[in-house]
Design a protein around this motif. Structure first.
Motif, PDB file in Angstrom:
ATOM      1  N   GLU A 136      32.299   2.104 -39.295  1.00  0.00           N
ATOM      2  CA  GLU A 136      32.451   1.412 -38.027  1.00  0.00           C
ATOM      3  C   GLU A 136      33.896   1.547 -37.507  1.00  0.00           C
ATOM      4  OE1 GLU A 136      31.438  -1.022 -34.691  1.00  0.00           O
ATOM      5  OE2 GLU A 136      30.368   0.313 -36.063  1.00  0.00           O
ATOM      6  N   ALA A 137      34.860   1.490 -38.434  1.00  0.00           N
ATOM      7  CA  ALA A 137      36.269   1.643 -38.027  1.00  0.00           C
ATOM      8  C   ALA A 137      36.513   3.028 -37.442  1.00  0.00           C
ATOM      9  CB  ALA A 137      37.192   1.404 -39.214  1.00  0.00           C
ATOM     10  N   VAL A 138      35.936   4.063 -38.059  1.00  0.00           N
ATOM     11  CA  VAL A 138      36.077   5.428 -37.542  1.00  0.00           C
ATOM     12  C   VAL A 138      35.450   5.520 -36.153  1.00  0.00           C
ATOM     13  CG1 VAL A 138      35.383   7.834 -37.841  1.00  0.00           C
ATOM     14  CG2 VAL A 138      36.216   6.512 -39.805  1.00  0.00           C
ATOM     15  N   ARG A 139      34.269   4.924 -35.991  1.00  0.00           N
ATOM     16  CA  ARG A 139      33.581   4.977 -34.700  1.00  0.00           C
ATOM     17  C   ARG A 139      34.406   4.269 -33.617  1.00  0.00           C
ATOM     18  NH1 ARG A 139      30.555   2.215 -31.320  1.00  0.00           N
ATOM     19  NH2 ARG A 139      30.673   0.294 -32.521  1.00  0.00           N
ATOM     20  N   ARG A 140      34.912   3.084 -33.969  1.00  0.00           N
ATOM     21  CA  ARG A 140      35.667   2.301 -32.985  1.00  0.00           C
ATOM     22  C   ARG A 140      36.994   2.964 -32.626  1.00  0.00           C
ATOM     23  NH1 ARG A 140      35.181  -3.319 -32.595  1.00  0.00           N
ATOM     24  NH2 ARG A 140      33.018  -3.959 -32.834  1.00  0.00           N
ATOM     25  N   SER A 141      37.578   3.673 -33.566  1.00  0.00           N
ATOM     26  CA  SER A 141      38.909   4.234 -33.322  1.00  0.00           C
ATOM     27  C   SER A 141      38.872   5.351 -32.293  1.00  0.00           C
ATOM     28  CB  SER A 141      39.537   4.737 -34.625  1.00  0.00           C
ATOM     29  OG  SER A 141      38.769   5.788 -35.169  1.00  0.00           O
ATOM     30  N   GLY A 142      37.724   6.050 -32.163  1.00  0.00           N
ATOM     31  CA  GLY A 142      37.613   7.097 -31.155  1.00  0.00           C
ATOM     32  C   GLY A 142      38.742   8.097 -31.277  1.00  0.00           C
ATOM     33  N   ASN A 143      39.502   8.257 -30.190  1.00  0.00           N
ATOM     34  CA  ASN A 143      40.661   9.160 -30.184  1.00  0.00           C
ATOM     35  C   ASN A 143      41.961   8.377 -30.294  1.00  0.00           C
ATOM     36  OD1 ASN A 143      39.072  11.519 -29.851  1.00  0.00           O
ATOM     37  ND2 ASN A 143      38.878  11.077 -27.661  1.00  0.00           N
ATOM     38  N   LEU A 144      41.912   7.236 -30.939  1.00  0.00           N
ATOM     39  CA  LEU A 144      43.081   6.378 -31.060  1.00  0.00           C
ATOM     40  C   LEU A 144      44.236   7.135 -31.718  1.00  0.00           C
ATOM     41  CD1 LEU A 144      43.657   3.308 -30.496  1.00  0.00           C
ATOM     42  CD2 LEU A 144      43.264   2.932 -32.923  1.00  0.00           C
ATOM     43  N   PRO A 145      45.370   7.326 -31.005  1.00  0.00           N
ATOM     44  CA  PRO A 145      46.495   8.072 -31.589  1.00  0.00           C
ATOM     45  C   PRO A 145      47.305   7.182 -32.530  1.00  0.00           C
ATOM     46  CG  PRO A 145      47.054   7.370 -29.383  1.00  0.00           C
ATOM     47  CD  PRO A 145      45.646   6.896 -29.633  1.00  0.00           C
ATOM     48  N   LEU A 168      36.651   6.288 -45.794  1.00  0.00           N
ATOM     49  CA  LEU A 168      35.222   6.643 -45.758  1.00  0.00           C
ATOM     50  C   LEU A 168      34.928   7.773 -46.724  1.00  0.00           C
ATOM     51  CD1 LEU A 168      32.459   6.261 -44.468  1.00  0.00           C
ATOM     52  CD2 LEU A 168      33.156   7.844 -42.645  1.00  0.00           C
ATOM     53  N   GLU A 169      35.792   8.776 -46.738  1.00  0.00           N
ATOM     54  CA  GLU A 169      35.597   9.882 -47.686  1.00  0.00           C
ATOM     55  C   GLU A 169      35.654   9.381 -49.124  1.00  0.00           C
ATOM     56  OE1 GLU A 169      38.555  12.758 -46.846  1.00  0.00           O
ATOM     57  OE2 GLU A 169      37.834  13.181 -44.808  1.00  0.00           O
ATOM     58  N   ARG A 202      32.278  -2.765 -54.304  1.00  0.00           N
ATOM     59  CA  ARG A 202      31.108  -2.639 -53.425  1.00  0.00           C
ATOM     60  C   ARG A 202      31.332  -1.497 -52.434  1.00  0.00           C
ATOM     61  NH1 ARG A 202      27.430  -6.577 -53.002  1.00  0.00           N
ATOM     62  NH2 ARG A 202      26.269  -4.824 -52.079  1.00  0.00           N
ATOM     63  N   PRO A 203      31.282  -0.256 -52.920  1.00  0.00           N
ATOM     64  CA  PRO A 203      31.518   0.874 -52.015  1.00  0.00           C
ATOM     65  C   PRO A 203      30.478   0.980 -50.909  1.00  0.00           C
ATOM     66  CG  PRO A 203      30.719   1.646 -54.141  1.00  0.00           C
ATOM     67  CD  PRO A 203      31.026   0.200 -54.307  1.00  0.00           C
ATOM     68  N   ASP A 204      29.265   0.452 -51.155  1.00  0.00           N
ATOM     69  CA  ASP A 204      28.233   0.502 -50.116  1.00  0.00           C
ATOM     70  C   ASP A 204      28.648  -0.325 -48.902  1.00  0.00           C
ATOM     71  OD1 ASP A 204      28.107  -1.704 -51.826  1.00  0.00           O
ATOM     72  OD2 ASP A 204      25.982  -2.047 -51.414  1.00  0.00           O
ATOM     73  N   LEU A 205      29.160  -1.543 -49.138  1.00  0.00           N
ATOM     74  CA  LEU A 205      29.627  -2.386 -48.034  1.00  0.00           C
ATOM     75  C   LEU A 205      30.912  -1.828 -47.417  1.00  0.00           C
ATOM     76  CD1 LEU A 205      29.021  -5.946 -49.522  1.00  0.00           C
ATOM     77  CD2 LEU A 205      27.548  -4.627 -47.986  1.00  0.00           C
ATOM     78  N   ALA A 206      31.765  -1.264 -48.277  1.00  0.00           N
ATOM     79  CA  ALA A 206      32.997  -0.660 -47.771  1.00  0.00           C
ATOM     80  C   ALA A 206      32.669   0.511 -46.849  1.00  0.00           C
ATOM     81  CB  ALA A 206      33.873  -0.185 -48.927  1.00  0.00           C
ATOM     82  N   GLU A 207      31.665   1.304 -47.202  1.00  0.00           N
ATOM     83  CA  GLU A 207      31.288   2.452 -46.376  1.00  0.00           C
ATOM     84  C   GLU A 207      30.888   2.008 -44.967  1.00  0.00           C
ATOM     85  OE1 GLU A 207      28.287   6.301 -46.520  1.00  0.00           O
ATOM     86  OE2 GLU A 207      27.613   4.366 -47.292  1.00  0.00           O
ATOM     87  N   GLU A 208      30.149   0.913 -44.867  1.00  0.00           N
ATOM     88  CA  GLU A 208      29.720   0.418 -43.555  1.00  0.00           C
ATOM     89  C   GLU A 208      30.929   0.101 -42.680  1.00  0.00           C
ATOM     90  OE1 GLU A 208      27.178  -2.931 -43.980  1.00  0.00           O
ATOM     91  OE2 GLU A 208      25.708  -1.882 -45.243  1.00  0.00           O
TER      92      GLU A 208
END
Length: 620
Positions: free
Chosen positions: A514-523, A534-535, A504-510
């Motif tokens: 969201e993980a990328v958005r939440r991570s922000g500048n997380l080192p 995501l890619e 289910r790549p569609d659900l995985a993409e969501e």
């Protein structure tokens, strides 16, 4: 009449008349010149300050006045600053940098010290020129820089003699009393000093401002000059003299007062430190508990370990929660090899306790700690768990950061995508994590969140996706309440990988998005993992839309396909991915079915056509 004639006059002459005559003679000098008043602090008085102030107000244009002083003179410095008539060189400007220290010690004094030795000396002295000079003289005296560095402090005899003779003994008894008693503080403000001194003759804030004005080795820690600390070398001698001058009971009382002030003002870790120094076990225990969020989870792991190391076993047995904190603090400090012994001691001590909510919570915490040990111990050989813990400990001790939580996450997280070579070890992680969640209080969020995450990781590895997603969702919910982004991001990545594995790549993409958005500048590698995921699913979605109904490949199938394209045999793929050979053959079969291929070459060609794998690099 010239100034010398006035000075030799038998009749007293007003100061202003003397200065006026001096200024008249100075105006006859045609070239620019300096008048230097060295050690002005030694001569400063109201009359002298008034005379110098008059001189400053009437300086000839070719004259510059230079004052060297250990303390701010009682002159109108603000007015001179506003008029741009003042140039100041203060302690911060006179501090030696590392290159300057190297020039002094190696070029001028020819000591031939290593860069590490010079850096250490510059740090110990905080760039204080006299301190560097005394250290250099000490090295010249015994030629052992390594030994000197280990022992060099404010109590070194050169430094001690200088600071006692030149600084401490020149202060009034009241100031010496203040300096000695406040020296036990790592940092101080006026209110804290008042609480420590109990009945001060003047406010702590006034004393600190005066010490700062007089440059008495106090260093402001903020622009508003509310918080200060003593220069490290000065603090060393003050603390030594404090121990020599007061009884142990008075020292304990001072630490008790400091602890109470810090607790009342919300500085719990500092309050804990002074309770330990006061040797108040019960107060230290209460402060460590931290109103539900123990201090070792908030940056005091090493302090907690040092304190618990110092307690006799009977004290720990009488308070079983201290054994639990001990094991947990060792984990946070990156020392997993010593944890199990503390957990066993806790269980023995708890055997005599009634199983109320507090005891149940401790049982849950013990289980959570064991789940962490089991997660760190996952390895290819069942009998290699303990060596693996030693390797994990060695890896975590490379960093000087006290809180090793992120290191623990990094060591546990990579096993998510490994093959299942140790179902028994996975079962242990799952069992202990479930036990932890069953016993821990609902509001014990840090440990519940860690337990839920480890349960998600282990369940995902075992292929129990429903339980894994349920655990990951608790991690996300708890992390939002605690504002802890790393665990939420890791849980979202786990769910995204599960959706990928389910096709289910569609659900995985969501979830990846969201993980990328939440991570922000997380080192942390988590952000990169989310971006790559995501890619990957976006590429799968794009290729799927071009594939005229071809079913998307799961993440594992994509990994196997990539290795097939690199020419690896089934056995080599099994070894690389830690999978059974039959499992690899099963993946091959599903890959062929989804790509409508009969053999490897057809599958590779079809995958490249759909951009599922990269084309091989062509030689130049």
């Amino acid at each position: 009449m010239g100034v010398l004639s006035i000075l030799h006059s038998p009749q007293p002459t007003p100061t202003e008349s003397i200065l006026t005559a001096l200024l008249q003679e100075l105006t006859t000098i045609s070239i620019p010149f300096l008048l230097v008043l060295d050690d002005y602090h030694a001569a400063s008085s109201r009359e002298v300050d008034e005379a110098v102030g008059f001189l400053l107000d009437h300086l000839p244009t070719q004259m510059h006045l230079v004052l060297t002083t250990r303390e701010d003179p009682s002159l109108s410095l603000p007015r001179l600053r506003v008029r741009d008539q003042l140039t100041e060189l203060r302690a911060a400007d006179l501090k030696f940098t590392v290159p300057e220290a190297e020039n002094l010690l190696n070029q001028l004094m020819d000591l031939q010290l290593s860069t590490d030795h010079i850096t250490e000396l510059q740090s110990r002295t905080e760039g204080w020129a006299a301190g560097l000079r005394m250290a250099a003289l000490s090295i010249e005296e015994d030629h052992d820089a390594e030994r000197l560095l280990k022992a060099f402090s404010g109590n070194h005899h050169f430094v001690l003699d200088y600071l006692v003779d030149e600084v401490l003994q020149r202060q009034s008894e009241v100031v010496q009393h203040f300096l000695l008693r406040t020296s036990l503080l790592d940092r101080m403000c006026g209110s804290l000093c008042d609480g420590l001194m109990r009945h001060p003759e003047c406010s702590g804030n006034e004393v600190l401002l005066e010490l700062d004005r007089r440059n008495l080795f106090v260093i402001p820690l903020d622009p508003e000059r509310r918080w200060y600390r003593y220069h490290h070398l000065f603090a060393d001698i003050l603390r030594r003299r404090l121990l020599d001058h007061i009884h142990a009971s008075e020292l304990s009382e001072l630490h008790q007062r400091a602890s109470r002030w810090y607790e009342e003002h919300g500085f719990e870790i500092e309050a804990f430190h002074h309770a330990i120094e006061a040797r108040d076990v019960e107060r230290s225990r209460r402060l460590l508990t931290g109103n539900g969020m123990p201090l070792h989870l908030r940056g005091a792991a090493r302090m907690t370990i040092r304190w618990l190391d110092s307690l006799p076993v009977k004290e720990l047995d009488a308070r079983p929660e201290l054994w639990v904190y001990y094991g947990s603090a060792l984990l946070i400090a990156g020392q997993p090899t010593g944890v199990e012994g503390k957990l066993r001691a806790a269980e023995i001590a708890l055997e005599r306790a009634e199983q109320d909510d507090g005891v149940r919570d401790l049982i849950g915490w013990i289980a959570a700690s064991r789940a962490t040990l089991a997660s760190l111990s996952l390895t290819d050989q069942q009998d290699a768990a303990e060596p693996h813990l030693h390797a994990a400990e060695a890896a975590m001790q490379v960093s000087q950061i006290e809180d090793k939580t992120e290191d623990l996450v990094g060591l546990i997280a990579p096993v998510r995508n490994a093959g299942i070579r140790e179902p028994g070890a996975l079962d242990q992680v799952i069992h202990q994590s479930r036990r932890a969640l069953a016993y821990l209080r609902p509001d014990h969020l840090p440990v519940r969140t860690a337990s839920a995450w480890m349960l998600g990781v282990a369940s995902q590895r075992r292929g129990d996706y429903d339980e894994a997603c349920e655990a990951y969702n608790e991690v996300i919910a708890n992390s939002q309440r605690m504002d802890h982004q790393l665990m939420a991001v890791m849980a979202m990545i786990g769910i995204a990988q599960i959706r990928e594995a389910e096709g289910r790549p569609d659900l995985a993409e969501e979830r990846y998005r969201e993980a990328v958005r939440r991570s922000g500048n997380l080192p942390h590698p988590a952000r990169k993992e989310a971006e790559l995921g995501l890619e990957r699913v976006q590429r799968a979605l794009e290729s799927g839309s071009k594939a005229n109904g071809i079913e998307p490949l799961s993440q594992r199938e994509m990994e196997v396909l990539q290795l097939i394209s690199e020419g690896l045999s089934n056995r080599e793929i099994a070894e690389k991915l830690y999978l059974a050979l039959d499992t690899v053959k099963g993946h091959n079969r599903r890959i062929y079915e989804k790509l409508h291929a009969q053999r490897r070459t057809e599958a590779i060609a079809r995958a490249r056509e759909l951009n599922l794998i990269s084309n091989p690099t062509k030689p130049h």
